[in-house]
Write an enzyme that holds these catalytic residues in place. Structure first.
Site, PDB file in Angstrom:
ATOM      1  N   ARG A  46       0.831  -1.215   0.000  1.00 53.20           N
ATOM      2  CA  ARG A  46       0.000   0.000   0.000  1.00 53.20           C
ATOM      3  C   ARG A  46       0.862   1.260   0.000  1.00 53.20           C
ATOM      4  NH1 ARG A  46      -3.809  -0.715   4.916  1.00 53.20           N
ATOM      5  NH2 ARG A  46      -1.868  -1.535   5.705  1.00 53.20           N
TER       6      ARG A  46
ATOM      7  N   ASN B  67      -6.232  -3.147   1.692  1.00 52.85           N
ATOM      8  CA  ASN B  67      -6.103  -4.576   1.979  1.00 52.85           C
ATOM      9  C   ASN B  67      -7.483  -5.183   2.141  1.00 52.85           C
ATOM     10  OD1 ASN B  67      -3.318  -4.535   2.000  1.00 52.85           O
ATOM     11  ND2 ASN B  67      -3.111  -4.642   4.210  1.00 52.85           N
TER      12      ASN B  67
END
Length: 92
Positions: A21, A39
């Site tokens: 990320r 996620n």
């Protein structure tokens, strides 16, 4: 002006717990892309990304070249452009 497109992508593989990320946010900013990264509970990562086809291609190329991230599969779906979106965020 270059055409703007938007995709929803689902990344499978070693994509959680490896800085995916954080890297996605940095790379998206580098290529002036907007959207988000998140996620999922099943171990995948979802990215909605918007920009030019060329810059999205460069994003994918950069994400695939990380030594910690190991992408097995990317499911990619063309979706509607968000006209009022600014920036790329990490969702928690």
């Amino acid at each position: 002006m270059t055409d703007i497109v938007r995709y929803r992508m689902c990344f499978s593989g070693r994509v959680q717990g490896v800085g995916f990320r954080y890297k996605a946010s940095n790379v998206a900013s580098k290529y002036c892309l907007t959207g988000y990264v998140k996620n999922e509970y099943d171990g995948t990562v979802t990215v909605e990304i918007q920009g030019t086809e060329q810059n999205i291609y460069m994003f994918l190329k950069s994400m695939g070249s990380d030594r910690y991230i190991d992408i097995y599969e990317v499911e990619k779906e063309h979706i509607s452009v968000e006209t009022d979106e600014h920036g790329f965020i990490v969702q928690y």
